[in-house]
Write a protein that holds these residues in place. Structure first.
Motif, PDB file in Angstrom:
ATOM      1  N   TRP A   1      -3.954  12.673  -0.051  1.00  0.00           N
ATOM      2  CA  TRP A   1      -3.959  12.620   1.415  1.00  0.00           C
ATOM      3  C   TRP A   1      -5.328  12.213   1.961  1.00  0.00           C
ATOM      4  O   TRP A   1      -5.414  11.574   3.004  1.00  0.00           O
ATOM      5  CB  TRP A   1      -3.525  13.969   1.995  1.00  0.00           C
ATOM      6  CG  TRP A   1      -4.287  15.144   1.469  1.00  0.00           C
ATOM      7  CD1 TRP A   1      -5.448  15.662   1.936  1.00  0.00           C
ATOM      8  CD2 TRP A   1      -3.934  15.933   0.334  1.00  0.00           C
ATOM      9  NE1 TRP A   1      -5.851  16.729   1.184  1.00  0.00           N
ATOM     10  CE2 TRP A   1      -4.942  16.931   0.202  1.00  0.00           C
ATOM     11  CE3 TRP A   1      -2.882  15.929  -0.567  1.00  0.00           C
ATOM     12  CZ2 TRP A   1      -4.909  17.887  -0.822  1.00  0.00           C
ATOM     13  CZ3 TRP A   1      -2.850  16.876  -1.578  1.00  0.00           C
ATOM     14  CH2 TRP A   1      -3.845  17.839  -1.709  1.00  0.00           C
ATOM     15  N   ILE A   2      -6.409  12.580   1.232  1.00  0.00           N
ATOM     16  CA  ILE A   2      -7.749  12.185   1.675  1.00  0.00           C
ATOM     17  C   ILE A   2      -7.924  10.668   1.540  1.00  0.00           C
ATOM     18  O   ILE A   2      -8.436   9.993   2.444  1.00  0.00           O
ATOM     19  CB  ILE A   2      -8.823  12.926   0.861  1.00  0.00           C
ATOM     20  CG1 ILE A   2      -8.742  14.427   1.132  1.00  0.00           C
ATOM     21  CG2 ILE A   2     -10.216  12.393   1.204  1.00  0.00           C
ATOM     22  CD1 ILE A   2      -9.738  15.242   0.332  1.00  0.00           C
ATOM     23  N   VAL A   3      -7.489  10.127   0.402  1.00  0.00           N
ATOM     24  CA  VAL A   3      -7.580   8.685   0.181  1.00  0.00           C
ATOM     25  C   VAL A   3      -6.693   7.943   1.178  1.00  0.00           C
ATOM     26  O   VAL A   3      -7.093   6.920   1.749  1.00  0.00           O
ATOM     27  CB  VAL A   3      -7.174   8.339  -1.264  1.00  0.00           C
ATOM     28  CG1 VAL A   3      -7.134   6.827  -1.475  1.00  0.00           C
ATOM     29  CG2 VAL A   3      -8.145   8.984  -2.253  1.00  0.00           C
ATOM     30  N   ALA A   4      -5.474   8.460   1.406  1.00  0.00           N
ATOM     31  CA  ALA A   4      -4.550   7.816   2.350  1.00  0.00           C
ATOM     32  C   ALA A   4      -5.126   7.826   3.759  1.00  0.00           C
ATOM     33  O   ALA A   4      -5.004   6.839   4.497  1.00  0.00           O
ATOM     34  CB  ALA A   4      -3.195   8.528   2.324  1.00  0.00           C
TER      35      ALA A   4
ATOM     36  N   PHE B   1       0.838  -1.199   0.000  1.00  0.00           N
ATOM     37  CA  PHE B   1       0.000   0.000   0.000  1.00  0.00           C
ATOM     38  C   PHE B   1       0.878   1.256   0.000  1.00  0.00           C
ATOM     39  O   PHE B   1       0.630   2.200  -0.754  1.00  0.00           O
ATOM     40  CB  PHE B   1      -0.916  -0.005   1.222  1.00  0.00           C
ATOM     41  CG  PHE B   1      -1.876   1.150   1.260  1.00  0.00           C
ATOM     42  CD1 PHE B   1      -3.090   1.075   0.598  1.00  0.00           C
ATOM     43  CD2 PHE B   1      -1.569   2.310   1.955  1.00  0.00           C
ATOM     44  CE1 PHE B   1      -3.986   2.149   0.628  1.00  0.00           C
ATOM     45  CE2 PHE B   1      -2.444   3.380   1.989  1.00  0.00           C
ATOM     46  CZ  PHE B   1      -3.661   3.306   1.320  1.00  0.00           C
ATOM     47  N   VAL B   2       1.902   1.254   0.838  1.00  0.00           N
ATOM     48  CA  VAL B   2       2.812   2.399   0.883  1.00  0.00           C
ATOM     49  C   VAL B   2       3.543   2.537  -0.449  1.00  0.00           C
ATOM     50  O   VAL B   2       3.752   3.648  -0.955  1.00  0.00           O
ATOM     51  CB  VAL B   2       3.810   2.243   2.053  1.00  0.00           C
ATOM     52  CG1 VAL B   2       4.865   3.346   2.012  1.00  0.00           C
ATOM     53  CG2 VAL B   2       3.077   2.273   3.388  1.00  0.00           C
TER      54      VAL B   2
ATOM     55  N   ALA C   1      -4.134   8.515  10.542  1.00  0.00           N
ATOM     56  CA  ALA C   1      -5.379   7.747  10.492  1.00  0.00           C
ATOM     57  C   ALA C   1      -5.225   6.381  11.148  1.00  0.00           C
ATOM     58  O   ALA C   1      -6.056   5.988  11.980  1.00  0.00           O
ATOM     59  CB  ALA C   1      -5.833   7.592   9.040  1.00  0.00           C
ATOM     60  N   HIS C   2      -4.167   5.635  10.790  1.00  0.00           N
ATOM     61  CA  HIS C   2      -4.064   4.293  11.376  1.00  0.00           C
ATOM     62  C   HIS C   2      -3.656   4.341  12.844  1.00  0.00           C
ATOM     63  O   HIS C   2      -3.906   3.387  13.585  1.00  0.00           O
ATOM     64  CB  HIS C   2      -3.175   3.360  10.553  1.00  0.00           C
ATOM     65  CG  HIS C   2      -1.712   3.660  10.548  1.00  0.00           C
ATOM     66  ND1 HIS C   2      -0.926   3.659  11.669  1.00  0.00           N
ATOM     67  CD2 HIS C   2      -0.865   3.919   9.513  1.00  0.00           C
ATOM     68  CE1 HIS C   2       0.328   3.905  11.348  1.00  0.00           C
ATOM     69  NE2 HIS C   2       0.394   4.077  10.047  1.00  0.00           N
ATOM     70  N   SER C   3      -3.087   5.461  13.296  1.00  0.00           N
ATOM     71  CA  SER C   3      -2.821   5.603  14.729  1.00  0.00           C
ATOM     72  C   SER C   3      -4.129   5.734  15.508  1.00  0.00           C
ATOM     73  O   SER C   3      -4.254   5.223  16.630  1.00  0.00           O
ATOM     74  CB  SER C   3      -1.939   6.833  14.980  1.00  0.00           C
ATOM     75  OG  SER C   3      -0.682   6.699  14.356  1.00  0.00           O
TER      76      SER C   3
ATOM     77  N   GLY D   1      -7.914  10.676 -11.339  1.00  0.00           N
ATOM     78  CA  GLY D   1      -8.910  10.222 -10.377  1.00  0.00           C
ATOM     79  C   GLY D   1      -8.801  10.927  -9.042  1.00  0.00           C
ATOM     80  O   GLY D   1      -8.006  11.863  -8.866  1.00  0.00           O
ATOM     81  N   LEU D   2      -9.587  10.454  -8.091  1.00  0.00           N
ATOM     82  CA  LEU D   2      -9.615  11.070  -6.760  1.00  0.00           C
ATOM     83  C   LEU D   2      -8.262  10.978  -6.075  1.00  0.00           C
ATOM     84  O   LEU D   2      -7.809  11.933  -5.433  1.00  0.00           O
ATOM     85  CB  LEU D   2     -10.685  10.366  -5.909  1.00  0.00           C
ATOM     86  CG  LEU D   2     -10.824  10.847  -4.456  1.00  0.00           C
ATOM     87  CD1 LEU D   2     -11.266  12.305  -4.419  1.00  0.00           C
ATOM     88  CD2 LEU D   2     -11.809   9.971  -3.691  1.00  0.00           C
ATOM     89  N   THR D   3      -7.588   9.828  -6.212  1.00  0.00           N
ATOM     90  CA  THR D   3      -6.306   9.655  -5.536  1.00  0.00           C
ATOM     91  C   THR D   3      -5.257  10.624  -6.078  1.00  0.00           C
ATOM     92  O   THR D   3      -4.432  11.154  -5.322  1.00  0.00           O
ATOM     93  CB  THR D   3      -5.807   8.206  -5.704  1.00  0.00           C
ATOM     94  OG1 THR D   3      -6.824   7.312  -5.272  1.00  0.00           O
ATOM     95  CG2 THR D   3      -4.555   7.976  -4.884  1.00  0.00           C
TER      96      THR D   3
END
Length: 340
Positions: A245-248, A170-171, A194-196, A238-240
């Motif tokens: 940063w929003i998608v991430a 993913f990264v 986010a994942h924190s 696209g969105l990404t």
């Protein structure tokens, strides 16, 4: 033109790393640690919890061996779970109370798995040790405070992210789709933040999400990023590409539940939960930064050498399809496991 050349060179770097990761792709999180908890309930008497992961239906070939002076107070109880085998024992260590004694994990040296050991004394002092395959034993010593807990969970966080190949892919995809270094920094920061959040919420049991659907959705998130890379190569923004940063951040919330699942596999020390959670989270971030640094380092090395145009032109598409194929395999495998 300069931006396009940078994307191609970065794609070649990621492609080289993908070749290294390919043989390990199907293994997922097979490096989950074993866990040994020793709780002194009376002078010299301990309740023991010994948990070993089950990989592909097979128990980890590691045996727990206490010193000869230790005897069982009653018969052990073994429970079979879907992902681990749990053995509970009640032992009498005699007057030494295990101090200076050596506990051996036979067979650990033949695996890539660590053992997290937590010893709680009758007076409340706690000692946490991470035992590695290169040294498959540990000697019981008096607790040395919170330092061992912090180091143990920190190292496990680093190892989890470096052996969590789905998170690494993913990264990789984020790096490939965001060639601008400044935007990449903001994107990785959003993913980390986010994942924190979800790691903390799930570990503290404020939010509960079943692990199998989470693992399947993580694979799906990688597939979607791979598709976005291909679309951007075809000129479709696209969105990404517009707001990475929003998608991430959105997918980072999902990946946080995956990290929490790994942390709960080994358990949290009672009374030391905030420290263990913080140390594990810091370890995850350190491992993630090490991986990003390695990818960008390879990119710098390649940029200094002349790459044939035919190879450079194919680097990004090949890397994108490699990431897509691996993540598709994971998604189908995990979805089949849920349905089955």
């Amino acid at each position: 033109m300069k931006l396009q050349r940078s994307i191609v060179q970065l794609g070649l770097a990621v492609n080289l790393l993908a070749i290294v990761l390919m043989p390990l792709a199907a293994r997922g999180h097979e490096s989950r640690p074993a866990y040994l908890a020793l709780n002194e309930t009376a002078p010299g008497q301990f309740s023991v919890l010994w948990r070993t992961p089950v990989l592909a239906g097979m128990r980890l070939p590691v045996a727990l061996n206490f010193p000869g002076s230790v005897r069982d107070r009653k018969e052990p109880v073994v429970s079979e779970l879907s992902d681990s085998l749990v053995e509970r024992r009640w032992i009498d260590a005699g007057p030494t109370r295990l101090a200076g004694e050596r506990i051996v994990f036979s067979g650990l040296q033949l695996t890539i798995t660590d053992v997290l050991v937590r010893l709680q004394r009758l007076d409340g002092t706690v000692s946490t040790v991470l035992v590695r395959p290169s040294r498959p034993w540990f000697e019981v010593v008096p607790a040395s405070g919170i330092t061992e807990i912090a180091i143990g969970y920190n190292l496990h966080g680093i190892e989890h992210i470096l052996f969590g190949f789905d998170h690494l892919l993913f990264v990789c995809a984020l790096i490939l789709i965001v060639p601008n270094r400044r935007i990449l920094l903001w994107t990785i920061t959003a993913f980390t933040f986010a994942h924190s959040i979800t790691l903390s919420l799930a570990t503290l049991r404020l939010v509960h999400v079943p692990a199998p659907p989470v693992e399947a959705m993580i694979a799906l998130s990688i597939m979607l990023l791979a598709c976005e890379i291909v679309r951007s190569r075809c000129g479709q923004i696209g969105l990404t590409s517009r707001w990475p940063w929003i998608v991430a951040f959105s997918f980072g919330l999902l990946h946080g539940f995956g990290f929490a699942s790994a942390l709960m596999d080994i358990g949290l020390p009672h009374g030391d939960i905030p420290l263990a959670l913080l140390s594990f989270n810091v370890g995850v971030e350190i491992g993630q930064l090490l991986f990003i640094g390695a990818v960008l380092g390879v990119f710098v090395l390649i940029r200094r050498h002349q790459v044939p145009s035919r190879i450079a032109g194919a680097a990004v598409p090949v890397a994108s399809y490699a990431i897509g194929i691996i993540s598709s395999f994971w998604f189908i495998e995990r979805l089949t496991g849920i349905i089955g």
